[in-house]
Design a protein around this motif. Structure first.
Motif, mmCIF file in Angstrom:
data_model
loop_
_atom_site.group_PDB
_atom_site.id
_atom_site.type_symbol
_atom_site.label_atom_id
_atom_site.label_comp_id
_atom_site.label_asym_id
_atom_site.label_seq_id
_atom_site.Cartn_x
_atom_site.Cartn_y
_atom_site.Cartn_z
ATOM 1 N N LEU A 24 39.151 14.493 23.094
ATOM 2 C CA LEU A 24 37.983 15.003 23.801
ATOM 3 C C LEU A 24 36.885 15.394 22.827
ATOM 4 O O LEU A 24 35.714 15.064 23.023
ATOM 5 C CB LEU A 24 38.389 16.212 24.651
ATOM 6 C CG LEU A 24 37.260 16.927 25.395
ATOM 7 C CD1 LEU A 24 36.648 16.036 26.448
ATOM 8 C CD2 LEU A 24 37.779 18.209 26.019
ATOM 9 N N SER A 27 34.805 12.540 21.550
ATOM 10 C CA SER A 27 34.187 11.679 22.548
ATOM 11 C C SER A 27 32.909 12.303 23.089
ATOM 12 O O SER A 27 32.717 13.512 23.018
ATOM 13 C CB SER A 27 35.164 11.441 23.711
ATOM 14 O OG SER A 27 36.365 10.866 23.252
ATOM 15 N N GLN A 28 32.046 11.445 23.620
ATOM 16 C CA GLN A 28 30.797 11.910 24.214
ATOM 17 C C GLN A 28 30.479 11.062 25.436
ATOM 18 O O GLN A 28 30.332 9.848 25.336
ATOM 19 C CB GLN A 28 29.657 11.791 23.195
ATOM 20 C CG GLN A 28 28.297 12.188 23.750
ATOM 21 C CD GLN A 28 28.247 13.637 24.194
ATOM 22 O OE1 GLN A 28 28.672 14.518 23.458
ATOM 23 N NE2 GLN A 28 27.731 13.883 25.395
ATOM 24 N N PRO A 29 30.403 11.669 26.628
ATOM 25 C CA PRO A 29 30.087 10.883 27.821
ATOM 26 C C PRO A 29 28.648 10.406 27.799
ATOM 27 O O PRO A 29 27.796 10.977 27.112
ATOM 28 C CB PRO A 29 30.315 11.877 28.967
ATOM 29 C CG PRO A 29 30.115 13.210 28.358
ATOM 30 C CD PRO A 29 30.597 13.100 26.942
ATOM 31 N N TRP A 31 26.015 10.507 30.132
ATOM 32 C CA TRP A 31 25.592 11.042 31.430
ATOM 33 C C TRP A 31 24.410 10.275 31.996
ATOM 34 O O TRP A 31 24.237 10.197 33.211
ATOM 35 C CB TRP A 31 25.246 12.525 31.298
ATOM 36 C CG TRP A 31 26.441 13.389 31.057
ATOM 37 C CD1 TRP A 31 26.737 14.080 29.913
ATOM 38 C CD2 TRP A 31 27.526 13.659 31.955
ATOM 39 N NE1 TRP A 31 27.931 14.756 30.046
ATOM 40 C CE2 TRP A 31 28.431 14.511 31.289
ATOM 41 C CE3 TRP A 31 27.818 13.248 33.260
ATOM 42 C CZ2 TRP A 31 29.594 14.982 31.882
ATOM 43 C CZ3 TRP A 31 28.989 13.707 33.854
ATOM 44 C CH2 TRP A 31 29.857 14.562 33.170
ATOM 45 N N HIS A 36 24.518 12.226 37.344
ATOM 46 C CA HIS A 36 25.099 13.547 37.560
ATOM 47 C C HIS A 36 25.833 13.502 38.894
ATOM 48 O O HIS A 36 25.199 13.602 39.949
ATOM 49 C CB HIS A 36 24.013 14.617 37.551
ATOM 50 C CG HIS A 36 23.224 14.632 36.276
ATOM 51 N ND1 HIS A 36 23.684 15.246 35.137
ATOM 52 C CD2 HIS A 36 22.044 14.077 35.942
ATOM 53 C CE1 HIS A 36 22.801 15.088 34.161
ATOM 54 N NE2 HIS A 36 21.802 14.377 34.623
ATOM 55 N N THR A 68 38.189 21.912 29.981
ATOM 56 C CA THR A 68 37.640 21.506 31.281
ATOM 57 C C THR A 68 36.160 21.125 31.286
ATOM 58 O O THR A 68 35.513 21.286 32.312
ATOM 59 C CB THR A 68 37.843 22.646 32.294
ATOM 60 O OG1 THR A 68 37.104 23.804 31.839
ATOM 61 C CG2 THR A 68 39.296 23.008 32.467
ATOM 62 N N PRO A 69 35.557 20.632 30.199
ATOM 63 C CA PRO A 69 34.112 20.397 30.263
ATOM 64 C C PRO A 69 33.684 19.414 31.343
ATOM 65 O O PRO A 69 32.662 19.624 31.998
ATOM 66 C CB PRO A 69 33.767 19.879 28.862
ATOM 67 C CG PRO A 69 35.054 19.404 28.298
ATOM 68 C CD PRO A 69 36.107 20.276 28.892
ATOM 69 N N ASN A 70 34.443 18.343 31.540
ATOM 70 C CA ASN A 70 34.068 17.377 32.580
ATOM 71 C C ASN A 70 34.253 17.964 33.970
ATOM 72 O O ASN A 70 33.428 17.756 34.868
ATOM 73 C CB ASN A 70 34.877 16.092 32.434
ATOM 74 C CG ASN A 70 34.506 15.335 31.174
ATOM 75 O OD1 ASN A 70 33.356 15.339 30.750
ATOM 76 N ND2 ASN A 70 35.480 14.699 30.562
ATOM 77 N N TYR A 71 35.333 18.711 34.170
ATOM 78 C CA TYR A 71 35.561 19.340 35.459
ATOM 79 C C TYR A 71 34.533 20.440 35.699
ATOM 80 O O TYR A 71 34.085 20.660 36.834
ATOM 81 C CB TYR A 71 36.977 19.904 35.543
ATOM 82 C CG TYR A 71 38.041 18.898 35.184
ATOM 83 C CD1 TYR A 71 37.935 17.574 35.596
ATOM 84 C CD2 TYR A 71 39.139 19.252 34.403
ATOM 85 C CE1 TYR A 71 38.884 16.639 35.255
ATOM 86 C CE2 TYR A 71 40.100 18.321 34.060
ATOM 87 C CZ TYR A 71 39.970 17.019 34.479
ATOM 88 O OH TYR A 71 40.914 16.098 34.138
ATOM 89 N N ARG A 73 31.489 20.352 34.684
ATOM 90 C CA ARG A 73 30.267 19.644 35.093
ATOM 91 C C ARG A 73 30.330 19.323 36.587
ATOM 92 O O ARG A 73 29.349 19.509 37.316
ATOM 93 C CB ARG A 73 30.123 18.363 34.275
ATOM 94 C CG ARG A 73 28.810 17.618 34.460
ATOM 95 C CD ARG A 73 27.704 18.289 33.679
ATOM 96 N NE ARG A 73 26.494 17.482 33.702
ATOM 97 C CZ ARG A 73 25.947 16.940 32.623
ATOM 98 N NH1 ARG A 73 26.498 17.121 31.448
ATOM 99 N NH2 ARG A 73 24.834 16.254 32.713
ATOM 100 N N LEU A 74 31.476 18.866 37.046
ATOM 101 C CA LEU A 74 31.637 18.566 38.466
ATOM 102 C C LEU A 74 31.504 19.831 39.309
ATOM 103 O O LEU A 74 30.860 19.833 40.354
ATOM 104 C CB LEU A 74 33.000 17.915 38.707
ATOM 105 C CG LEU A 74 33.182 16.510 38.124
ATOM 106 C CD1 LEU A 74 34.656 16.114 38.154
ATOM 107 C CD2 LEU A 74 32.342 15.492 38.894
#
Length: 202
Positions: A24, A27-29, A31, A36, A68-71, A73-74
């Motif tokens: 994690l 990695s870099q999403p 966006w 979003h 939990t950074p992706n979660y 964001r959600l």
């Protein structure tokens, strides 16, 4: 022959500007590419996430804290979350973190257990809808990985139950709810699916 850059997925640069690292932190999403993700307008939306809490990659490595950074964001975009993992303690810590931003329910258990899958389905039905299912639970099997010729059949069966049978069974059960709202199923796999690793036949 130039060495393969393993920090990026083998897809065109103009379609993915993020970085797909081994962890994690590496990695870099992108966006800008995926936007979003937001729930349908006015919907009491629900996202069921089966977290891999015992794999090589994050979220969480070998039972450690679930990041939990992706979660997050959600959650910040309005999704209600139902999260699942094998280890109760790190899962509860993740739930507390996410609950600061959105309604979050955590149900620890083994997704290969039909009784646990029924518990997840029951929780989803209490919400009354399901907009997305993320199948990210997995197991690597014995370590070090044996060759298929020496693979214990019960261990191999366990790998298939967790990685193949369980997500399919859960998806099949939840399809009626997903179809009602044109929901989404996301199946997360491994980079071993695109790159050979010796003795990873399981």
């Amino acid at each position: 022959m130039s060495e393969l850059d393993r920090s990026r997925l083998p897809i065109r640069r103009e379609t993915f500007a993020g970085v797909a690292g081994r962890t994690l932190d590496g990695s870099q999403p992108d966006w800008d590419l995926i936007g979003h993700p937001t729930p349908p307008e006015g919907a009491p939306n629900v996202l069921l996430v089966l977290i891999d809490d015992a794999g090589f990659g994050n979220p969480s490595t070998f039972g450690g804290a679930i990041q939990t950074p992706n979660y997050t964001r959600l959650a910040e975009n309005g999704w209600r979350l139902l999260i699942d993992a094998r280890e109760a303690q790190p899962l509860e810590a993740a739930r507390r973190e996410l609950a600061n931003r959105t309604e979050t329910i955590s149900i620890p258990g083994d997704v290969s257990d039909p009784a646990h899958r029924s518990e997840l389905v029951g929780a989803v039905r209490r919400f009354g809808r399901l907009d997305a299912l993320i199948n990210n639970a997995s197991t690597l099997g014995p370590s070090p990985r044996p060759n298929l010729a020496d693979y214990d059949i019960e261990d191999y069966r366990r790998v298939l139950e967790v990685n193949v049978v369980a997500p399919l069974a859960l998806t099949q059960t939840l399809l009626p709810l997903l179809r009602k709202v044109s929901g989404t199923v996301i199946n997360v796999t491994s980079d071993a699916g695109r790159e050979q690793y010796e003795a990873w036949g399981g």
